[in-house]
Enzyme design. Structure first.
Site, PDB file in Angstrom:
ATOM      1  NE  ARG A 236      84.948 -12.173 -50.154  1.00 38.90           N
ATOM      2  CZ  ARG A 236      84.686 -12.601 -48.682  1.00 38.90           C
ATOM      3  NH1 ARG A 236      84.717 -11.279 -47.808  1.00 38.90           N
ATOM      4  NH2 ARG A 236      84.960 -13.514 -48.452  1.00 38.90           N
ATOM      5  CD  GLU A 265      90.597  -7.122 -49.715  1.00 42.50           C
ATOM      6  OE1 GLU A 265      90.804  -8.290 -49.435  1.00 42.50           O
ATOM      7  OE2 GLU A 265      89.427  -6.389 -49.417  1.00 42.50           O
ATOM      8  CG  HIS A 283      89.498  -8.503 -45.844  1.00 40.77           C
ATOM      9  ND1 HIS A 283      89.326  -8.991 -47.222  1.00 40.77           N
ATOM     10  CD2 HIS A 283      88.521  -9.026 -45.319  1.00 40.77           C
ATOM     11  CE1 HIS A 283      88.325  -9.762 -47.310  1.00 40.77           C
ATOM     12  NE2 HIS A 283      87.693  -9.935 -46.188  1.00 40.77           N
TER      13      HIS A 283
END
Length: 316
Positions: A236, A265, A283
Site C-alpha cells: 500500500r 492514488e 497499482h
C-alpha cells in the site's frame, strides 16, 4: 427473492452478469479509488434499508458511518486481500460477517514484484528510452545483476512467500521481518526492520496498510538499504514516505525504487516523475483477467457459504 448487493468497485460486464445471477445488484462503483464516494453514498441513502451485502475492496473499504446506515447488512466482502478501510470493529459490533478474496491474486502480485525488481536493478526504463535515442552499452555504467544477492521482505504473508519462492529461482538469499517469526520457512528472520534493511541488497514491501505501518519506510530505513540498494513496494502506498524516497534517489543514497502503489492514488507520484531510477506502475500488480475472475468467484463462494449457514472460505 435475491439478497440486495451494493457493489462499490468496478466489475466487468461479464462479472456483473455473473454476480447478478445470485443477487439483486446495485452497481455503484466509487470513483478515484474511493476518494469520491458519491455513487455509494447515493445508493446507501436511497436503498440502505434493503442492502444486505456489500462488495468493495481495501482502498474503498466501507466506513463505520456507512455501516450505520445499512440496518440489514449481513456480509461485507472485498475483492483482493486488503481490507484496511473496512470498519472491521463496527462490523463485528453488529455481527456482520467480513470476508476477503485471499489467495486469488498472490501469483499475479508476486510475478509483478519480480518484474519491478528486475526492471529497477537492470535499469529497464532508462535503457528502453535510451536505445530509442541512440544509446549504446559503452556509453553507460554497467547495471548490476540480480542473482545470488540478498532479498529482504517486509511482510512474509501469502504474497511475500510467493515472492521469496520466485527469488529462490535467482539463487537469492532471503531474509524477512514480520510481526512474528514463521515456523514454516527457514529464511533468516530479523527482529526489526532496520536490521533487515541493513542486511539486504533489495527490500520488498509486502506488509498490510493501515495506521500501524504508515510511513514505515522512512528516511532512516532508506539509508539502511544504502546507495546500492533497491526498494520495491507492492503493498500500500501509505507504507512508503515518497518524499524521503525522492530525496534519496536524487542524492544517490538509494540506487533505485520501483513502486506499484503510492499515496494519493490515482494522482501520479509527483516527486518521482522526473527520475529515471524510479520505476512506476499504476497499482496493477494484482490485476490480471485470471486474478479478477478468481476474486469475483471467491466472493460468490463466500456468499454461498454464508447463506448456506457454512463457515466463510476466507473470513477476515
Amino acid at each position: 427473492m435475491k439478497p440486495v448487493l451494493l457493489v462499490l468497485v468496478f466489475l466487468s460486464e461479464e462479472h456483473r452478469a455473473l454476480v447478478g445471477e445470485q443477487f439483486d445488484m446495485i452497481y455503484a462503483p466509487n470513483a478515484h479509488l474511493g476518494k469520491d464516494r458519491t455513487n455509494g453514498e447515493a445508493q446507501i441513502n436511497a436503498r440502505g434499508h434493503e442492502i444486505k451485502v456489500v462488495l468493495t475492496n481495501g482502498t474503498n473499504g466501507l466506513l463505520a458511518s456507512e455501516i450505520d446506515r445499512l440496518p440489514v447488512l449481513e456480509l461485507i466482502c472485498t475483492v483482493g486481500v486488503g481490507y484496511e478501510n473496512v470498519a472491521i470493529e463496527a462490523a463485528r459490533a453488529r455481527g456482520i460477517a467480513v470476508a476477503n478474496a485471499a489467495g486469488t491474486n498472490d501469483d499475479c502480485v508476486a510475478d509483478h514484484t519480480m518484474m519491478l525488481l528486475l526492471a529497477a536493478i537492470r535499469r529497464l526504463p532508462f535503457l528502453n528510452t535510451g536505445v530509442r535515442h541512440g544509446l549504446w552499452r559503452d556509453d553507460i555504467p554497467r547495471p548490476p545483476h540480480v542473482s545470488y544477492r540478498r532479498l529482504g521482505i517486509l511482510g512474509l504473508g501469502a504474497i511475500g512467500r510467493k515472492v521469496a519462492h520466485r527469488a529462490l529461482g535467482f539463487h537469492m538469499t532471503i531474509g524477512y521481518h514480520n510481526r512474528q517469526r514463521r515456523d514454516d520457512v527457514d529464511y533468516e528472520y530479523f527482529e526489526d526492520l532496520e536490521s533487515l534493511a541493513r542486511w539486504c541488497d533489495f527490500l520488498i514491501v509486502a506488509a498490510p496498510g493501515g495506521k500501524e505501518t504508515y510511513h514505515i519506510i522512512n528516511e532512516k530505513i532508506i539509508d539502511c538499504i544504502g546507495p546500492q540498494g533497491v526498494l520495491v513496494n507492492i503493498a500500500r502506498g501509505t507504507l512508503v514516505d515518497l518524499d524521503a524516497v525522492s530525496r534519496a534517489l536524487r542524492e544517490g543514497r538509494l540506487m533505485a525504487a520501483a513502486l506499484d502503489v503510492y499515496e494519493n492514488e490515482p494522482t501520479p507520484p509527483a516527486p518521482l516523475l522526473d527520475l529515471d531510477n524510479a520505476v512506476l506502475t499504476p497499482h496493477i500488480a494484482g490485476i490480471s483477467p485470471q486474478a479478477i475472475d478468481a476474486s469475483v468467484r471467491k466472493f460468490l463462494e463466500n456468499a454461498a457459504c454464508f447463506y448456506a449457514g457454512k463457515p466463510l472460505v476466507t473470513p477476515v
